[in-house]
Scaffold this active site. Structure first.
Site, PDB file in Angstrom:
ATOM      1  N   SER A   1       0.905  -1.300  -0.126  1.00 44.65           N
ATOM      2  CA  SER A   1       0.127   0.173  -0.102  1.00 44.65           C
ATOM      3  C   SER A   1       0.879   1.204   0.115  1.00 44.65           C
ATOM      4  O   SER A   1       0.453   2.224   0.653  1.00 44.65           O
ATOM      5  CB  SER A   1      -1.071   0.075   1.213  1.00 44.65           C
ATOM      6  OG  SER A   1      -0.079  -0.051   2.409  1.00 44.65           O
TER       7      SER A   1
ATOM      8  N   SER B   1       6.724   2.068   3.341  1.00 46.67           N
ATOM      9  CA  SER B   1       8.079   2.623   3.252  1.00 46.67           C
ATOM     10  C   SER B   1       7.719   4.069   2.778  1.00 46.67           C
ATOM     11  O   SER B   1       8.436   5.135   2.934  1.00 46.67           O
ATOM     12  CB  SER B   1       8.974   2.141   2.251  1.00 46.67           C
ATOM     13  OG  SER B   1       9.501   0.613   3.009  1.00 46.67           O
TER      14      SER B   1
ATOM     15  N   TRP C   1       7.844   7.247   4.743  1.00 48.99           N
ATOM     16  CA  TRP C   1       9.097   7.546   5.625  1.00 48.99           C
ATOM     17  C   TRP C   1      10.194   8.337   4.627  1.00 48.99           C
ATOM     18  O   TRP C   1      10.866   9.070   4.871  1.00 48.99           O
ATOM     19  CB  TRP C   1       9.680   6.593   6.042  1.00 48.99           C
ATOM     20  CG  TRP C   1       9.157   5.599   7.023  1.00 48.99           C
ATOM     21  CD1 TRP C   1       8.170   4.553   6.767  1.00 48.99           C
ATOM     22  CD2 TRP C   1       8.801   5.915   8.439  1.00 48.99           C
ATOM     23  NE1 TRP C   1       7.715   4.024   8.006  1.00 48.99           N
ATOM     24  CE2 TRP C   1       8.048   5.074   9.119  1.00 48.99           C
ATOM     25  CE3 TRP C   1       9.406   7.021   9.218  1.00 48.99           C
ATOM     26  CZ2 TRP C   1       7.808   4.976  10.276  1.00 48.99           C
ATOM     27  CZ3 TRP C   1       9.309   6.929  10.702  1.00 48.99           C
ATOM     28  CH2 TRP C   1       8.451   6.054  11.418  1.00 48.99           C
TER      29      TRP C   1
ATOM     30  N   GLY D   1      12.008  13.744  -1.764  1.00 47.18           N
ATOM     31  CA  GLY D   1      10.988  14.124  -2.476  1.00 47.18           C
ATOM     32  C   GLY D   1      11.094  13.319  -3.900  1.00 47.18           C
ATOM     33  O   GLY D   1      11.288  12.095  -3.727  1.00 47.18           O
TER      34      GLY D   1
ATOM     35  N   ASP E   1       9.128  -9.620   1.862  1.00 51.17           N
ATOM     36  CA  ASP E   1       8.205 -10.650   1.592  1.00 51.17           C
ATOM     37  C   ASP E   1       8.026 -10.867   0.106  1.00 51.17           C
ATOM     38  O   ASP E   1       7.713 -11.820  -0.448  1.00 51.17           O
ATOM     39  CB  ASP E   1       7.057 -10.129   2.224  1.00 51.17           C
ATOM     40  CG  ASP E   1       7.172 -10.141   3.635  1.00 51.17           C
ATOM     41  OD1 ASP E   1       8.000 -10.820   4.279  1.00 51.17           O
ATOM     42  OD2 ASP E   1       6.332  -9.078   4.423  1.00 51.17           O
TER      43      ASP E   1
ATOM     44  N   HIS F   1      22.150   4.387   2.719  1.00 45.10           N
ATOM     45  CA  HIS F   1      22.004   5.933   2.763  1.00 45.10           C
ATOM     46  C   HIS F   1      23.244   6.402   3.569  1.00 45.10           C
ATOM     47  O   HIS F   1      23.423   5.837   4.818  1.00 45.10           O
ATOM     48  CB  HIS F   1      20.551   6.221   3.573  1.00 45.10           C
ATOM     49  CG  HIS F   1      20.387   7.615   3.091  1.00 45.10           C
ATOM     50  ND1 HIS F   1      21.072   8.748   3.616  1.00 45.10           N
ATOM     51  CD2 HIS F   1      19.614   8.202   2.331  1.00 45.10           C
ATOM     52  CE1 HIS F   1      20.528   9.668   3.288  1.00 45.10           C
ATOM     53  NE2 HIS F   1      19.459   9.576   2.406  1.00 45.10           N
TER      54      HIS F   1
ATOM     55  N   HIS G   1      19.381   0.871   3.187  1.00 46.07           N
ATOM     56  CA  HIS G   1      18.281   2.058   2.819  1.00 46.07           C
ATOM     57  C   HIS G   1      17.489   1.550   1.702  1.00 46.07           C
ATOM     58  O   HIS G   1      16.047   1.501   1.871  1.00 46.07           O
ATOM     59  CB  HIS G   1      19.023   3.384   2.424  1.00 46.07           C
ATOM     60  CG  HIS G   1      18.014   4.356   2.067  1.00 46.07           C
ATOM     61  ND1 HIS G   1      17.024   4.836   2.814  1.00 46.07           N
ATOM     62  CD2 HIS G   1      17.907   5.053   0.875  1.00 46.07           C
ATOM     63  CE1 HIS G   1      16.243   5.941   2.411  1.00 46.07           C
ATOM     64  NE2 HIS G   1      16.915   5.991   0.976  1.00 46.07           N
TER      65      HIS G   1
ATOM     66  N   GLU H   1       9.971  -0.536  -5.025  1.00 43.28           N
ATOM     67  CA  GLU H   1      11.369  -1.221  -4.713  1.00 43.28           C
ATOM     68  C   GLU H   1      11.401  -2.690  -4.977  1.00 43.28           C
ATOM     69  O   GLU H   1      12.669  -3.199  -4.914  1.00 43.28           O
ATOM     70  CB  GLU H   1      11.414  -0.836  -3.153  1.00 43.28           C
ATOM     71  CG  GLU H   1      12.848  -1.071  -2.693  1.00 43.28           C
ATOM     72  CD  GLU H   1      13.261  -0.437  -1.294  1.00 43.28           C
ATOM     73  OE1 GLU H   1      14.362  -0.859  -0.812  1.00 43.28           O
ATOM     74  OE2 GLU H   1      12.249   0.141  -0.589  1.00 43.28           O
TER      75      GLU H   1
ATOM     76  N   LEU I   1      10.270   7.023  -6.006  1.00 42.73           N
ATOM     77  CA  LEU I   1       9.030   7.481  -5.812  1.00 42.73           C
ATOM     78  C   LEU I   1       8.386   7.660  -7.371  1.00 42.73           C
ATOM     79  O   LEU I   1       7.318   7.350  -7.553  1.00 42.73           O
ATOM     80  CB  LEU I   1       8.755   8.803  -4.980  1.00 42.73           C
ATOM     81  CG  LEU I   1       8.884   8.659  -3.474  1.00 42.73           C
ATOM     82  CD1 LEU I   1       8.615   9.878  -2.696  1.00 42.73           C
ATOM     83  CD2 LEU I   1       8.115   7.468  -2.827  1.00 42.73           C
TER      84      LEU I   1
END
Length: 859
Positions: free
Chosen positions: A28, A60, A63, A67, A231, A252, A362, A386, A403
């Site tokens: 989600s 994720s 978090w 941007g 998973d 990161h 990360h 990801e 993103l």
């Protein structure tokens, strides 16, 4: 109890409830919710279901601080965004995927804003753009200063709740359901808690979209939330899907250092802080990035993380500092309110003191391999975000591209499902479950991965990690199925394959840093490591970068291949299930067709057959034998435009002269152009299978097995060894690196068989060692050293029998014996009856006569 193998299915109770949907999306975050929303728009009547491990607003995405990168400034261009991405990916980005991202990204971002996402703007009302590491332009949009992910999640959750999309929360996905043809048919899952549905159930769907996020929890310290236990990757592996570049885990560089031994999710200090001018310094206040990279503190993440690790190692410290004191308190509170609050919560005031930081796990740049439509190697299974490896990130993700990738490829997946409308059959029973990992080993997995497979890696550290992970599988108790054991099993699966791939890649590239191979090696390693999970364990394949896309030139050669088509997903899945890499088969077909067609194409067919003529034809056996390679031959016909193919036989079946093996229909030119390449492969592989079957028949009733050697034709090893399996034989080593094989020349060079054995054991302590001997008096010395397999080269039948008896009474452990050299069909049974385990027959792959097979056009 013994250590179980990596399971191909999780032990779980039978589903106690069943739900149905047209599309089920697992996850989600931005990827999953964008797929669900876009598909609901394209097909309002479709039933779309979202399954999420926590609540809908978790995951994720929320978090994400930095941007979303997109070309919105008129002075910026998609080409510049593409170039920055390619530089960060260090040679392994898929150019087509990156171009898709940077050209479709701005539109996808605007559609996200139309769904209600509100990004920060200037006083003039324009979107406020900033820079992050690796970007040479200001192209990052953000929200709430450093709360972009939270705003994106809010907008998408509100849109989903307003749409007719069913949501199941607190649901851990277990395994993929497939039909008899291997197509995705849904998932099993476990709902944690009580409600309309609880416990283990099944969601049946015609398309499954994995959007489960990352796997950062495989490490002790990570920026990922607690739900990120790999998973989706583990499910895909168990289902037989290809996972690519799993070794490229991005660390990161600037994660808030919370003290020695701190584990779990760690607070992230966004790259945007450096984008606004903060700098990295050591404990003496010295800047150390200025001499490392032209972009200094704004270098790509892998460069910064490595520089920090080097500085920590040189100074003997476990962290460095990020200095943004010159921002002033007001800028910290307005531009980075979330980071500022987290720092204050841990007793640090960024306005008056530098922030202690260190790298932490990360982002996974690799994942489940997909094409540009998000399709995996399993028909009907898609992956996005990801969990996927689209080819965008290469060896190292460029900041704030993730993103955007979720948005762009989510829309492509929804459109593909809508257009293709897959129709799988009923689900069938999968592999038997073989045990779960003990939840108590989870901290051990994470500790070993952080110690041996983190930013700094070496052969020794990775081998130690692999051993520790193997040991962790062993448990003295029966492990009951529950959320904790399922998650731990997923973590152990992902960790095992990650460590294995990291050990295999003998170079430093992007986020993969090998201390013992500290240079990038384009000669040997400009390529991808693809991993699949089989009943025999993990299978790893190296795919040179770009091979999978080289068919583009054939598609453009209209006269030669007017109807060229990509390999269908179900055909690719069939090849994968057979232990073959579809990308390798594609590349082989490319090379064969390029040799055959040259520039002009099939001139005879072009001259004699009208362009619009269509025909049907039969692929017919002219001789009795065992068939192998039908899927490969079908891939050739499909590549050149066959509209319909139907197989009448299966690989491994005995066929008789006159049997129709396959029918094909399509443009006559295309069928005849494909004929030679298709039959070259099919007749050769069927010849290998037929000869193998003769040897197998000859020794039937004995305990011995027939196997091949590395005497294969260049480029055909995987296919020829597959054909041996079709004929009933088994495979020996695939390459020189699978196991050590000490032969006579090694013995001469080392000064003796025992000396050679010890030298190999010292350098490669974990590899199996095979020794070839050509005299009986060498046997005992080899046994004394602990050889696991002994090859009896050109032994007489009498000496072979004596060797079997010596091993039986002298060997301390199980030792396999192989007879090789000078074997014939006439001597095969007497040799097999001595009690050896294998008869090695190099002629199977090297010189088997082709089986006569032809294409007959009807009419």
């Amino acid at each position: 109890m013994s250590a179980p193998a990596i399971p191909l299915r999780l032990t779980a109770p039978a589903p106690g409830w069943t739900a149905e949907a047209d599309v089920v999306v697992v996850g989600s975050g931005i990827a999953g919710l964008s797929v669900a929303l876009r598909h609901a728009e394209l097909d309002p009547a479709a039933k779309v279901m979202v399954v999420t491990k926590d609540v809908l607003s978790s995951g994720s995405t929320r978090w994400a601080q930095g941007g979303i990168a997109a070309v919105l400034d008129p002075r910026d261009t998609p080409e510049e965004h593409l170039n920055d991405t390619l530089l960060a990916g260090v040679g392994l980005c898929d150019m087509r995927a990156v171009r898709t991202l940077v050209t479709e990204g701005p539109g996808a971002l605007r559609r996200l804003m139309a769904r209600g996402a509100r990004f920060d703007r200037t006083p003039d009302g324009e979107l406020e753009l900033t820079r992050e590491g690796g970007h040479r332009r200001r192209r990052i949009v953000h929200a709430g200063g450093d709360a972009t992910g939270a705003e994106v999640q809010r907008a998408l959750v509100e849109a989903v709740r307003a749409a007719s999309i069913e949501v199941i929360e607190h649901a851990l996905v277990l395994d993929l359901l497939k039909d008899a043809r291997g197509r995705a048919r849904g998932v099993t899952l476990h709902v944690m808690g009580e409600g309309a549905r609880d416990g283990v159930g099944a969601v049946l769907a015609r398309a499954v979209v994995l959007a489960t996020g990352g796997m950062g929890q495989v490490y002790a310290a990570t920026t990922n939330p607690v739900v990120s236990t790999g998973d989706g990757v583990a499910l895909a592996l168990r289902a037989g899907a290809v996972v690519r570049d799993i070794e490229f885990v991005q660390f990161h560089p600037t994660v808030l250092w919370l003290g020695q031994g701190s584990t779990g999710q760690q607070p992230l200090i966004s790259e945007a802080v450096r984008g606004e001018g903060a700098v990295l310094v050591d404990h003496d206040g010295n800047r150390f990035m200025t001499d490392v990279h032209e972009l200094a503190d704004l270098a790509p993440r892998d460069v910064v993380a490595k520089a920090i690790m080097r500085t920590m190692r040189t100074t003997g410290r476990d962290h460095v500092y990020l200095d943004g004191r010159h921002f002033g308190r007001e800028k910290w509170e307005t531009r980075f309110p979330t980071i500022y609050a987290v720092c204050r919560e841990h007793g640090i005031d960024p306005a008056t003191e530098p922030i202690p930081v260190a790298p932490a796990a990360h982002y996974a740049s690799g994942g489940v391999r997909t094409d540009l439509r998000g399709r995996t190697s399993i028909d009907g299974l898609y992956a996005c975000g990801e969990v996927a490896c689209t080819g965008v990130h290469g060896a190292n993700r460029l900041a704030s591209n993730s993103l955007l990738e979720g948005l762009v490829f989510a829309e492509r997946i929804a459109e593909d499902i809508h257009q293709v409308r897959p129709s799988p059959g009923e689900p069938v029973e999968g592999h038997a479950a073989i045990g779960l990992a003990d939840p108590r080993i989870r901290p051990r997995i994470q500790a070993h991965m952080s110690m041996g497979a983190s930013v700094l890696r070496s052969r020794e550290s990775l081998l130690a990690t692999a051993r520790a992970l193997r040991d962790a599988r062993w448990t003295p108790v029966s492990v009951p199925p529950c959320t904790e054991s399922w998650e731990t099993t997923n973590l152990l699966t992902v960790a095992t394959l990650l460590a294995g791939a990291a050990a295999a890649r003998l170079e430093t590239r992007g986020s993969h840093w090998r201390e013992d191979h500290d240079e990038r090696d384009d000669d040997e390693w400009l390529g991808h490591l693809d991993v699949t999970l089989t009943e025999e364990g993990p299978r790893m394949t190296y795919t040179p970068h770009g091979d999978a896309t080289s068919m583009a030139s054939l598609r453009e050669a209209g006269s030669a291949a007017p109807d060229a088509a990509a390999m269908p997903p179900d055909l690719a899945q069939e090849l994968t299930a057979a232990g073959l890499d579809p990308a390798e088969v594609d590349a082989l077909i490319d090379r064969a067709l390029a040799e055959d067609l040259q520039e002009a194409g099939d001139v005879t067919s072009l001259a004699t057959i009208p362009a619009g003529q269509r025909s049907a034809g039969d692929v017919v056996a002219r001789k009795d034998g065992v068939v192998a390679g039908l899927a490969v031959a079908e891939a050739v016909f499909v590549r050149l435009g066959a509209g319909r193919t139907e197989r009448r036989a299966k690989d491994g079946e005995r066929v008789r002269a006159g049997d129709v093996l396959m029918t094909v229909e399509g443009p006559t030119r295309a069928l005849l152009t494909a004929e030679r390449t298709a039959l070259n492969l099919l007749t050769h592989l069927s010849g290998v299978a037929t000869l193998t079957a003769r040897w197998v028949e000859e020794i039937s009733g004995t305990a011995a097995r027939v196997r091949d050697s590395r005497k294969t034709l260049a480029g055909l090893r995987a296919l020829e060894k597959y054909a041996v399996r079709c004929g009933g034989g088994v495979n020996h080593r695939m390459s020189l690196s699978d196991a050590a094989l000490i032969k006579d020349n090694h013995v001469v060079a080392a000064g003796g068989v025992a000396e050679a054995f010890r030298a190999v054991r010292k350098r490669y302590p974990d590899l199996p060692i095979e020794v070839e001997i050509d005299r009986l008096d060498q046997l005992e010395a080899v046994l004394d050293e602990g050889a696991e397999e002994i090859l009896l080269d050109n032994f007489t039948i009498e000496d072979t029998a004596r060797a079997v008896q010596i091993v039986k009474y002298r060997a301390k452990n199980r030792v396999a014996l192989e007879a090789s050299g000078g074997l014939t069909l006439e001597s095969a049974r007497p040799v097999a009856e001595t009690g050896v385990d294998y008869l090695a027959v190099g002629a199977l792959t090297h010189s088997a006569p082709a089986l006569d097979i032809a294409l007959d056009l009807r009419g």
